[in-house]
Design a protein around this motif. Sequence first.
Motif, PDB file in Angstrom:
ATOM      1  N   VAL A   1       5.103   3.613   2.537  1.00  0.00           N
ATOM      2  CA  VAL A   1       4.889   2.308   1.910  1.00  0.00           C
ATOM      3  C   VAL A   1       4.641   1.283   3.010  1.00  0.00           C
ATOM      4  CG1 VAL A   1       5.893   0.482   0.495  1.00  0.00           C
ATOM      5  CG2 VAL A   1       6.371   2.879  -0.048  1.00  0.00           C
ATOM      6  N   ASN A   2       3.484   0.650   2.977  1.00  0.00           N
ATOM      7  CA  ASN A   2       3.145  -0.422   3.917  1.00  0.00           C
ATOM      8  C   ASN A   2       3.125  -1.749   3.158  1.00  0.00           C
ATOM      9  OD1 ASN A   2       2.757   1.673   5.674  1.00  0.00           O
ATOM     10  ND2 ASN A   2       0.622   1.193   6.150  1.00  0.00           N
TER      11      ASN A   2
ATOM     12  N   ILE B   1       9.517  -2.477  -8.837  1.00  0.00           N
ATOM     13  CA  ILE B   1      10.366  -3.261  -9.741  1.00  0.00           C
ATOM     14  C   ILE B   1      10.461  -4.688  -9.215  1.00  0.00           C
ATOM     15  CG2 ILE B   1      11.715  -1.289 -10.544  1.00  0.00           C
ATOM     16  CD1 ILE B   1      13.894  -2.114  -8.526  1.00  0.00           C
ATOM     17  N   LYS B   2      10.522  -5.645 -10.118  1.00  0.00           N
ATOM     18  CA  LYS B   2      10.547  -7.050  -9.713  1.00  0.00           C
ATOM     19  C   LYS B   2      11.954  -7.578  -9.461  1.00  0.00           C
ATOM     20  CE  LYS B   2       6.325  -8.862 -11.856  1.00  0.00           C
ATOM     21  NZ  LYS B   2       5.818  -9.833 -12.857  1.00  0.00           N
ATOM     22  N   THR B   3      12.926  -7.079 -10.199  1.00  0.00           N
ATOM     23  CA  THR B   3      14.280  -7.611 -10.106  1.00  0.00           C
ATOM     24  C   THR B   3      15.285  -6.480  -9.961  1.00  0.00           C
ATOM     25  OG1 THR B   3      14.764  -7.551 -12.469  1.00  0.00           O
ATOM     26  CG2 THR B   3      13.596  -9.496 -11.634  1.00  0.00           C
TER      27      THR B   3
ATOM     28  N   GLU C   1       0.850  -1.184   0.000  1.00  0.00           N
ATOM     29  CA  GLU C   1       0.000   0.000   0.000  1.00  0.00           C
ATOM     30  C   GLU C   1       0.887   1.236   0.000  1.00  0.00           C
ATOM     31  OE1 GLU C   1      -3.994  -0.606   2.371  1.00  0.00           O
ATOM     32  OE2 GLU C   1      -2.303  -1.204   3.607  1.00  0.00           O
ATOM     33  N   CYS C   2       0.565   2.203  -0.840  1.00  0.00           N
ATOM     34  CA  CYS C   2       1.353   3.427  -0.951  1.00  0.00           C
ATOM     35  C   CYS C   2       0.488   4.642  -0.637  1.00  0.00           C
ATOM     36  CB  CYS C   2       1.950   3.562  -2.351  1.00  0.00           C
ATOM     37  SG  CYS C   2       3.030   2.205  -2.818  1.00  0.00           S
ATOM     38  N   PHE C   3       1.035   5.554   0.144  1.00  0.00           N
ATOM     39  CA  PHE C   3       0.335   6.770   0.526  1.00  0.00           C
ATOM     40  C   PHE C   3       1.230   7.961   0.208  1.00  0.00           C
ATOM     41  CE2 PHE C   3      -0.902   3.272   3.213  1.00  0.00           C
ATOM     42  CZ  PHE C   3      -2.301   3.320   3.204  1.00  0.00           C
ATOM     43  N   GLY C   4       0.775   8.820  -0.690  1.00  0.00           N
ATOM     44  CA  GLY C   4       1.565   9.967  -1.113  1.00  0.00           C
ATOM     45  C   GLY C   4       1.299  10.265  -2.573  1.00  0.00           C
ATOM     46  N   ASN C   5       1.934  11.299  -3.081  1.00  0.00           N
ATOM     47  CA  ASN C   5       1.703  11.679  -4.474  1.00  0.00           C
ATOM     48  C   ASN C   5       2.862  11.255  -5.366  1.00  0.00           C
ATOM     49  OD1 ASN C   5       3.773  13.974  -4.532  1.00  0.00           O
ATOM     50  ND2 ASN C   5       2.447  14.634  -2.864  1.00  0.00           N
ATOM     51  N   SER C   6       2.551  11.009  -6.630  1.00  0.00           N
ATOM     52  CA  SER C   6       3.544  10.656  -7.660  1.00  0.00           C
ATOM     53  C   SER C   6       4.433   9.497  -7.221  1.00  0.00           C
ATOM     54  CB  SER C   6       4.405  11.879  -8.003  1.00  0.00           C
ATOM     55  OG  SER C   6       3.614  12.955  -8.430  1.00  0.00           O
TER      56      SER C   6
ATOM     57  N   ILE D   1       9.081  -4.916  -0.119  1.00  0.00           N
ATOM     58  CA  ILE D   1       9.498  -3.596   0.380  1.00  0.00           C
ATOM     59  C   ILE D   1      10.619  -3.036  -0.483  1.00  0.00           C
ATOM     60  CG2 ILE D   1      11.121  -4.562   2.057  1.00  0.00           C
ATOM     61  CD1 ILE D   1       8.993  -1.365   2.454  1.00  0.00           C
ATOM     62  N   GLN D   2      11.507  -3.882  -0.972  1.00  0.00           N
ATOM     63  CA  GLN D   2      12.568  -3.421  -1.870  1.00  0.00           C
ATOM     64  C   GLN D   2      11.985  -3.002  -3.223  1.00  0.00           C
ATOM     65  OE1 GLN D   2      15.011  -6.903  -1.995  1.00  0.00           O
ATOM     66  NE2 GLN D   2      15.899  -6.576   0.033  1.00  0.00           N
ATOM     67  N   ALA D   3      11.038  -3.796  -3.709  1.00  0.00           N
ATOM     68  CA  ALA D   3      10.450  -3.532  -5.026  1.00  0.00           C
ATOM     69  C   ALA D   3       9.816  -2.146  -5.093  1.00  0.00           C
ATOM     70  CB  ALA D   3       9.412  -4.597  -5.356  1.00  0.00           C
ATOM     71  N   GLN D   4       9.142  -1.748  -4.004  1.00  0.00           N
ATOM     72  CA  GLN D   4       8.443  -0.473  -4.027  1.00  0.00           C
ATOM     73  C   GLN D   4       9.295   0.689  -3.527  1.00  0.00           C
ATOM     74  OE1 GLN D   4       4.995   0.408  -5.234  1.00  0.00           O
ATOM     75  NE2 GLN D   4       6.494   2.054  -5.258  1.00  0.00           N
ATOM     76  N   SER D   5      10.176   0.439  -2.571  1.00  0.00           N
ATOM     77  CA  SER D   5      10.930   1.548  -1.964  1.00  0.00           C
ATOM     78  C   SER D   5      12.117   1.988  -2.814  1.00  0.00           C
ATOM     79  CB  SER D   5      11.412   1.170  -0.557  1.00  0.00           C
ATOM     80  OG  SER D   5      12.288   0.058  -0.607  1.00  0.00           O
ATOM     81  N   LEU D   6      12.792   1.071  -3.493  1.00  0.00           N
ATOM     82  CA  LEU D   6      13.969   1.450  -4.280  1.00  0.00           C
ATOM     83  C   LEU D   6      13.653   2.492  -5.357  1.00  0.00           C
ATOM     84  CD1 LEU D   6      15.880  -1.954  -4.638  1.00  0.00           C
ATOM     85  CD2 LEU D   6      16.711   0.111  -3.506  1.00  0.00           C
ATOM     86  N   PRO D   7      12.590   2.306  -6.172  1.00  0.00           N
ATOM     87  CA  PRO D   7      12.288   3.348  -7.162  1.00  0.00           C
ATOM     88  C   PRO D   7      11.966   4.699  -6.526  1.00  0.00           C
ATOM     89  CG  PRO D   7      11.119   1.321  -7.679  1.00  0.00           C
ATOM     90  CD  PRO D   7      11.696   1.154  -6.316  1.00  0.00           C
TER      91      PRO D   7
END
Length: 521
Positions: free
Chosen positions: A284-285, A82-84, A72-77, A109-115
Motif C-alpha cells: 500500500v502506497n 474504511i473511513k472511520t 495505491e494498492c499492489f497485490g491480489n484480493s 494509511i490506516q484506512a487501507q491497511s487495517l482491513p
Amino acid sequence: MSVQLRHYFRLLSSTTMKSCRSNKLLANNFIIDFNGFYRNMSTVAEVVRPTDPNLPVEIMDVEEYRRMNGIECFGNSVADPIKTFDTYRWHPNLYRRIKEIGYQTTTPIQAQSLPIVFDKRDIVGIASSGSGKTLSFVLPALMRCMTSKQDLWPRCLILTPSRELTHQIEKVIKSFRFVRSICLYGGVSYEVQEMLLNKANPHIVISTPSRLETIFQKGITKLDNVDYVVVDEADLMLKSGQQSSFAHIMNNLPKKRQTLMFSATWPPSVQKLAEQYLDNYIRVNVSQTQSLSSLTVNKNIEQIVKVVKESEKEDKLLEVMNELVPSVTGFIKTIIFVRSKRTANRLVKFLKKESFPARAFHSSKHQEERDYIIREFRKGVIPILVATDVASRGLDFINVKFVINYDFPSQMEDYIHRIGRTGRYKETGKALTFFTAKNIYHKSNLIELLKETKQTIDKNLIDLTEESEDNIIKDDNNNNNDKDSGYESSGEGNDLDNDEDESSSSEWTSDDESTNKTKKL
C-alpha cells in the motif's frame, strides 16, 4: 443515483435485515457481514455496519476514495478501505478506549491497511512520517491479544531500529491500558531485562534486532508463540547494520505468522527483504511521488533549498535563525540536522554564543540523557535540537514548525525522513536545506522531488555545477568520485553518526566539545 445503490437503500430499509438468521445479506454484488467488515464484491461502493448502532450506515465509493487520498494498492484480493474506526467490530473495551482517546476518522494509511491486516494478510505500508502508521499495526496487535483464548506469550513482536522508536511505540500501546508490553534495547543490563520479561510475561515485545538476537541466544526468552510480527523502518534497520540480527530473528520465528512492514521509504534493499520474509503480501502506497518510486513525501511541508558555499553555512544559519526562529512567546520548535556528532556539538556551542537555547542529540549521548532531551524538547523547554539522523526516524514530535538541513544527507531517503519531522498530523511545516556543489550527485532527484510536490525551485540550484564551489579540492580522490554526495561539513566525514544498539557511554557528555566534563541535569 445508480440503480444498484437505489436497490440497496431499499434493502437497508427492509425489515428482513433485522430478522436475517445468518447475519448476512446478498444483493447483486453486495455482501453484508454483520460480524465484522462489509465485503464489497464489486468495489463500486462500500456499505458498513458501524460498531455503534446509533451511527448511520456508511457508503463509500472505494476507487474515488483511494484516488482522492493518493492510495495505491499492489497485490491480489485487496480489502476495501474504511473511513472511520467505527467500521470494525472491536473488542468492547478497546472500542471504548478508542472513543475515549478521540480517534474517529482514519488516516489514508490506516484506512487501507487495517482491513488488509484484519484479513490476516501480510502487508507493506509506505506512507510519509506522521501519517499514522503506528496505529495501523498497534490496533490489530491489541485485538489479537485481547481476543486470544491462549495464555502463551508473547504473541506479538515489533522490531524497530532504534531505542527511541521502541519507547514511542510502547507509549502508544500503553495508552490503551489492556495489554502488557516491554521494550528491549541496548544500554540496559541483560539481567534487568530478563527480570522484566519473567515478571511481566508480556503480550507484546518491542525490540531492536541486535538486542533481541542476544537475548534469544542467551535463552532469556523464547519466540515460539509469536504469530504477529511488525517490522518498522526496515530501511533504517538495514542501514544501521542490523541485517544479520534481523535475519537471525526472522529465521527463528514460527513459519505460521502474519508479517507487516511499515516505512516512509521503499528502496530495493527493503523490497528484497519483503520478498524473502513476507508471504503473498499486499503493498500500500500513500501519496507517492511518480519519479522516485521508493519515496513518499509529505506535501504539507514547504521545502526551501538554498545554494550556499561550505564556508558560508554558519553565517547563513545565523541569518535564518534570527529571521525565522524567534517568536512572541520565545522560540519555535526547530530541528537542525547535521551528518556528524562533532558538527552537532560545534553548532550547539556556536548557537549558544548567539543566545539560542540549543541542545545536541546523537548516539554518543547516554540513553538517560537522550530520554531527557526528547522529553524536554516535546515540552518546549528545549526549543532547538541539533541532531544527527538518529532523530530523523520514528520520533514523534508535535508542533515542530521548522527543520533545517545544515548538511545534506547521503541519501534521498534520509532527506524525506528529516523533513518529515515537521508538517505532521496534517499540519503545515517548513524545511530549509543548505545545498552545496559537494551535493551535486543528488541535484536531479531533488529537483524532481521539488517539482512533483509543487515547490518553488531556486534558479541557483538549477544552474549549480561542480565548478560552482570555489573550495572544491580537485585532487582529493575521496571527493572527486564519491557518489555519497552528502559532503560532511568541516571535513568531519569520519565522525558520522550510527546509532548502535549498545550504549556507547555511561556518562552524560557535555554539548560543549571544548570540555570533557560530565554534567547532571
